[in-house]
Design an enzyme around this catalytic site. Structure first.
Site, PDB file in Angstrom:
ATOM      1  N   HIS A  56      20.293  11.504  19.896  1.00 45.45           N
ATOM      2  CA  HIS A  56      20.125  12.425  21.022  1.00 45.45           C
ATOM      3  C   HIS A  56      20.835  11.916  22.271  1.00 45.45           C
ATOM      4  O   HIS A  56      20.542  12.374  23.376  1.00 45.45           O
ATOM      5  CB  HIS A  56      18.641  12.608  21.335  1.00 45.45           C
ATOM      6  CG  HIS A  56      17.836  13.107  20.192  1.00 45.45           C
ATOM      7  ND1 HIS A  56      18.136  14.275  19.516  1.00 45.45           N
ATOM      8  CD2 HIS A  56      16.727  12.596  19.587  1.00 45.45           C
ATOM      9  CE1 HIS A  56      17.243  14.464  18.545  1.00 45.45           C
ATOM     10  NE2 HIS A  56      16.389  13.461  18.563  1.00 45.45           N
ATOM     11  N   HIS A 217      16.135  18.383  16.258  1.00 47.72           N
ATOM     12  CA  HIS A 217      16.365  17.740  14.963  1.00 47.72           C
ATOM     13  C   HIS A 217      16.793  18.758  13.910  1.00 47.72           C
ATOM     14  O   HIS A 217      16.851  18.443  12.732  1.00 47.72           O
ATOM     15  CB  HIS A 217      15.103  17.038  14.473  1.00 47.72           C
ATOM     16  CG  HIS A 217      14.492  16.123  15.480  1.00 47.72           C
ATOM     17  ND1 HIS A 217      13.441  16.496  16.282  1.00 47.72           N
ATOM     18  CD2 HIS A 217      14.810  14.857  15.830  1.00 47.72           C
ATOM     19  CE1 HIS A 217      13.117  15.488  17.076  1.00 47.72           C
ATOM     20  NE2 HIS A 217      13.940  14.492  16.835  1.00 47.72           N
TER      21      HIS A 217
END
Length: 331
Positions: A56, A217
């Protein structure tokens, strides 16, 4: 799978080694257990710590530094950090004022940070704020309730600024709760991403389809629908986010148009242009903004929209100096 990696098993370790080499003036990377901390911790203030799965970037390690995080705990790709990482990171940076844990609302993150808080509480004051800003879904297999997504970036900045000016633990946590109550996000994906260890796309999308409300995700969102012009997609995200609190005419807002890793800045600014018009129509004032890649999902094409209703106090904290690898101003 085509990625600039050597071995899926070592991608996080090698990336963190490069991160240390690039930003050693600001951070120190511990390898056993793994965490990233400020090079010069200030134990006379509240320590603010966050973390989560790698993939991320620049979240969370990129926000370690003056005016933001004191430490960050990166897990494996899309995998929660372990309690011992959080425990060690806190002990490396925290002093008697205590530690605030900022936790995205995913089952593994909440469980492991809670276990770490239990370990720490006998030695220092600890408070936790769980971030749950994603309006796309109420529940998923990854979390009880809403997921924590883009608001994480804003909360890390604002809580970090409150801690830096010397607020006590209750006050810094109160800033986090205020942000949580007044911030919302939603995203969309044009493509999937590929986790290195998996070697293939996380989910399948047709050439003309998008996932509306996707998680960071690759979790499913509200619906899968045909591709539409950018303005229509921004309209959809804006309505979902702005109607949820709801925002009202006259509100000041901090907004973030965030790329998920594979979206050109040209397209993000195009989308921001539409957001400006939508806010004008509703009577909102965009007081501060971020446009770019701030919380990504590897190479996923897509974007997320985050809006925070901002009080004068929050705007003052936003403007306070920050100096991290990924965010800096005012110094």
């Amino acid at each position: 799978m085509k990625k600039l990696i050597n071995n899926p098993a070592t991608v996080v370790d090698e990336s963190l080694a490069g991160f240390q080499a690039a930003h050693g003036d600001l951070v120190v990377v511990s390898t056993d257990p793994v965490y990233v901390r400020r090079r010069e911790p200030n134990r006379d203030k509240v320590a603010v710590i966050s973390g989560g799965g790698s993939g991320h970037e620049p979240l969370h390690s990129g926000y370690v530094g003056y005016g933001m995080l004191d430490a960050a705990c990166p897990g494996n790709v899309f995998t929660s950090p372990t309690p011992d990482q959080v425990d060690a990171a806190a002990r490396a940076v925290a002093g008697s004022p205590g530690v605030l844990l900022l936790v995205k609302n995913y089952t593994g993150d909440v469980l492991n940070f809670t276990m770490a808080a239990d370990l720490l509480e006998s030695d220092m004051p600890v408070k936790t704020v769980v971030i749950d800003d994603d309006v796309a879904v109420r529940d998923s297999t990854f979390t009880a309730g809403r997921r924590g997504v883009g608001l994480t970036v804003l909360m890390e900045k604002l809580c970090g600024a409150a801690a830096e000016r010397g607020d006590d633990l209750d006050a810094v946590a109160a800033v986090g709760e205020l942000v949580k109550a007044n911030g919302r996000s939603m995203g969309l994906a044009l493509t999937s991403c590929t986790v290195p260890a998996a070697g293939g796309p996380t989910f399948d999308l047709g050439p003309d389809d998008i996932e509306l409300g996707v998680g960071i995700h690759g979790e499913p969102g509200r619906e899968r629908c045909p591709m539409r012009p950018a303005d229509e997609l921004v309209d959809t995200l804006f309505k979902a986010v702005a109607d949820d609190i709801p925002f009202a005419s006259g509100d000041d807002c901090i907004v973030m148009v965030n790329g998920l890793g594979g979206t050109p800045l040209m397209e993000l600014y195009l989308c921001y242009n539409r957001l400006v018009e939508l806010c004008r129509q509703r009577g909102f004032t965009i007081a501060r903004s971020l446009v770019g890649n701030y919380i990504t999902a590897l190479e996923m094409q897509g974007l997320s929209l985050t809006m925070l209703r901002a009080t004068p106090g929050l705007l003052s904290l936003w403007d306070a100096p920050v100096h991290t690898p990924a965010l800096r101003w005012g110094l």
